[in-house]
Motif scaffolding. Sequence first.
Motif, PDB file in Angstrom:
ATOM      1  N   TRP B  68       0.832  -1.201   0.000  1.00 54.62           N
ATOM      2  CA  TRP B  68       0.000   0.000   0.000  1.00 54.62           C
ATOM      3  C   TRP B  68       0.868   1.254   0.000  1.00 54.62           C
ATOM      4  O   TRP B  68       0.545   2.250  -0.639  1.00 54.62           O
ATOM      5  CB  TRP B  68      -0.950   0.010   1.207  1.00 54.62           C
ATOM      6  N   ALA B  72       0.369   4.196  -2.613  1.00 50.05           N
ATOM      7  CA  ALA B  72      -0.083   5.525  -2.209  1.00 50.05           C
ATOM      8  C   ALA B  72       1.095   6.450  -1.918  1.00 50.05           C
ATOM      9  O   ALA B  72       1.058   7.628  -2.248  1.00 50.05           O
ATOM     10  CB  ALA B  72      -0.991   5.431  -0.987  1.00 50.05           C
ATOM     11  N   VAL B  78      -4.099   6.024  -4.339  1.00 51.08           N
ATOM     12  CA  VAL B  78      -4.684   5.725  -3.041  1.00 51.08           C
ATOM     13  C   VAL B  78      -5.778   4.685  -3.238  1.00 51.08           C
ATOM     14  O   VAL B  78      -6.861   4.990  -3.721  1.00 51.08           O
ATOM     15  CB  VAL B  78      -5.257   6.978  -2.375  1.00 51.08           C
ATOM     16  N   VAL B  80      -8.357   1.829  -1.712  1.00 53.29           N
ATOM     17  CA  VAL B  80      -8.989   1.259  -0.525  1.00 53.29           C
ATOM     18  C   VAL B  80      -9.623  -0.067  -0.919  1.00 53.29           C
ATOM     19  O   VAL B  80     -10.540  -0.546  -0.284  1.00 53.29           O
ATOM     20  CB  VAL B  80     -10.033   2.195   0.126  1.00 53.29           C
ATOM     21  N   GLU B 259     -11.664  -4.034   6.025  1.00 52.92           N
ATOM     22  CA  GLU B 259     -10.796  -3.906   7.201  1.00 52.92           C
ATOM     23  C   GLU B 259      -9.330  -4.132   6.842  1.00 52.92           C
ATOM     24  O   GLU B 259      -8.440  -3.589   7.502  1.00 52.92           O
ATOM     25  CB  GLU B 259     -11.227  -4.881   8.302  1.00 52.92           C
ATOM     26  N   SER B 261      -7.916  -3.051   4.147  1.00 51.57           N
ATOM     27  CA  SER B 261      -7.433  -1.737   3.702  1.00 51.57           C
ATOM     28  C   SER B 261      -7.163  -0.848   4.909  1.00 51.57           C
ATOM     29  O   SER B 261      -6.155  -0.161   4.960  1.00 51.57           O
ATOM     30  CB  SER B 261      -8.463  -1.067   2.790  1.00 51.57           C
ATOM     31  N   ALA B 262      -8.094  -0.895   5.873  1.00 47.91           N
ATOM     32  CA  ALA B 262      -7.913  -0.074   7.071  1.00 47.91           C
ATOM     33  C   ALA B 262      -6.593  -0.431   7.747  1.00 47.91           C
ATOM     34  O   ALA B 262      -5.811   0.449   8.121  1.00 47.91           O
ATOM     35  CB  ALA B 262      -9.086  -0.279   8.023  1.00 47.91           C
ATOM     36  N   ILE B 265      -3.495   0.690   5.709  1.00 43.89           N
ATOM     37  CA  ILE B 265      -3.383   2.151   5.684  1.00 43.89           C
ATOM     38  C   ILE B 265      -2.927   2.673   7.048  1.00 43.89           C
ATOM     39  O   ILE B 265      -2.006   3.487   7.147  1.00 43.89           O
ATOM     40  CB  ILE B 265      -4.738   2.778   5.264  1.00 43.89           C
ATOM     41  N   PHE B 266      -3.558   2.162   8.127  1.00 40.83           N
ATOM     42  CA  PHE B 266      -3.181   2.642   9.466  1.00 40.83           C
ATOM     43  C   PHE B 266      -1.715   2.317   9.754  1.00 40.83           C
ATOM     44  O   PHE B 266      -0.976   3.154  10.275  1.00 40.83           O
ATOM     45  CB  PHE B 266      -4.083   2.004  10.536  1.00 40.83           C
ATOM     46  N   ILE B 269       0.527   4.712   7.706  1.00 41.66           N
ATOM     47  CA  ILE B 269       0.506   6.110   8.161  1.00 41.66           C
ATOM     48  C   ILE B 269       1.224   6.250   9.495  1.00 41.66           C
ATOM     49  O   ILE B 269       2.014   7.169   9.694  1.00 41.66           O
ATOM     50  CB  ILE B 269      -0.943   6.613   8.286  1.00 41.66           C
ATOM     51  N   ILE B 273       4.403   7.143   5.842  1.00 49.50           N
ATOM     52  CA  ILE B 273       4.120   6.887   4.431  1.00 49.50           C
ATOM     53  C   ILE B 273       5.237   7.500   3.583  1.00 49.50           C
ATOM     54  O   ILE B 273       5.827   8.508   3.943  1.00 49.50           O
ATOM     55  CB  ILE B 273       2.729   7.459   4.054  1.00 49.50           C
ATOM     56  N   GLY B 305      -7.361   4.022  14.538  1.00 48.65           N
ATOM     57  CA  GLY B 305      -7.860   4.941  13.517  1.00 48.65           C
ATOM     58  C   GLY B 305      -7.654   6.383  13.943  1.00 48.65           C
ATOM     59  O   GLY B 305      -7.235   7.226  13.149  1.00 48.65           O
TER      60      GLY B 305
END
Lengths: 289, 356
Positions: B68, B72, B78, B80, B259, B261-262, B265-266, B269, B273, B305
């Motif tokens: 990811w 991104a 980006v 998801v 989830e 993707s969540a 991504i989390f 980040i 990133i 999150g």
Amino acid sequence: MIWVGALVQGVLLGGLYALSACGLSLLYGVMGAINLAHGDLAIVAAYLAIIVIPILHLPGILAFVIVVPVFVVLGYVGQRTLIQATLDRGQLTTLLVSFGASIIIQNALLELSSADSHSIDVGSLVTASITVNSDISIAVLSLAIFVVAVVTLIGIELLLSRTTIGRLIRAVADDREAAQLSGTRYRHVFGIAAALAIGTVALAGLAFGMYSSFSPTSGSTRLLFAFEAVVIGGLGSLWGTLAGGIVLGVTQSIGSTIDPSYGVLAGHLVFLLVLAVRPSGIAGARQAA
Amino acid sequence: MTTSTAALDRPATGARVRVTRSRRPRPFLGLVALAAVAVLAAMPALVGAGITAKLVDGFILLTLASMWNLLAGYAGLVSVGQQTFIGLGSYVVLVLAQWGLQPYLALPLAAVVCAALALPVSWLLFRLRGGYFAIATWVVADAVLLVVSHFPSLGGGTGAILPGIAGIAPLTRLAWTYWSALAVAVAALGVTYLLLRGRLGLVLTAVRDDEIGARSVGARVGWAKRIVFLVAAAGCGAAGGLLILSQLNVQAPSVFSVEWSAKMIFVTIIGGIGTLEGPIVGTIVFVLLQELLAGFGAWYFIALGTVAVVIALWSPRGLWGFVADRVHLRPFPIGYWLWVDDDTGAGAGRAEKGVE
């Protein structure tokens, strides 16, 4: 005749999708913000309705009197704080923050409520229907939602084209710096546009909550359908969005008539087909954004 | 008008200009990496089955986050909807195992099939940009989930059990899964590193700085983004294959869940990133937090999150960015350092940071 019935139902369902899509479209069109928490906010509106209705002893159909103003204020305040902060940092941040918000809202609803589904009680309206003939009957609630959607779209169109604030919103959307040079306080205008957008999101959430049952994770598909309506109709056109919503609604309705589990998939496939052959959408003259 | 300052700003005639990938030569870094991999490879013999299984989850997460991050953080794509390829990877392993192939041998094929499927998907999705691209990836994931759920031989919506693995002793199986997961994670990091060091990395850096400018000098922007999309699909497919190998069954709503993707991504980040080290740091933090907050249900997802949102807003370079600002440590040097030695050859050269 079963197909005519499916067609009529699909068109009415399209009204719900168009209503849901206009908040997404407005935020993107005016300030370039993609709100991945769009569907989840609509579901929050529906949950808020089932909380306030018993407290205030309101009939379910009047939930919007309380919920929509709350979301209008939320939209303005949210824009002036969080949304503007993400816009200042670029599109990646807007996406990440709204995606984070989406996941937070879904999990918070799961923790605070439960995974069970609810719906907004609208009494006898939920079963009321107009019988045209033995095969076709039109649900009054669906018809009412369709009318609300069309009236909302006409209202927004008139607001944008005829009023001072509408002209300011269009000016800021077209060229923010030029509008600023002419004395427009763009943050305030953005705030009003966001209030309008989030207000319609609440309206769409309430309509969905009356039309169908919802659970904490229902927001994801709300976002996907709203987005499909926007792209099928053509980016940046409110009437295109209505057309897109109707195409999506009719496809889903006909798909479900063939096999109940085909409805959503049929909608996705039409979206992908439009993307393949006509990425500018039905009404779109512009390039895909 | 010529002034004397011009001579300071430009290398004088006879000055030697060198370009290196690191600020300091780091011949030992490769050895450190090899030693780290060797220690990790010995883990199943050193720690218990519970920790080994958790490390497998960690490697899967690291692979996903690296992919990811490549999408991104470097290519501006980006997504998801990478769960499309996680799910497809799981089901490719399942189908090949149903046909009689040894499941562990099916794992590399899952990556290849996902990359192949990503090509037509990219033709559709690349028609949209930015946020609309993001939602469209999600639509594709939902569509693929609905299609997969329709096949009774794949277990429909309820799930299917991986065949061809029952004969292996549980501890042996766990060790194989562990080594496969380690190999996939190392490959994910290695491929990302090599890609970004090469021509593709240059194109992506140019796009990050100015996409129109990059296109106007002939950088093959579309090609670069498509390669990244295919590589990310392969990596997520392999991660999906690992999921079914470690869980021994697959459920469509779970492998195609947003989830994933969540999580990726989390992790990216929080770690940072746009740096190769970020996903590693993020994975470690994520796994530790998961252990700490295990008893709190969905609250741990809410907490993560919230942390990710706060970091995205106020510290967009993440934990690794915080470290890298203070200590010059670059385990994966993908930038360029330009050195200008003056013509006296005294070695008192001036280092100029190029791109990083």
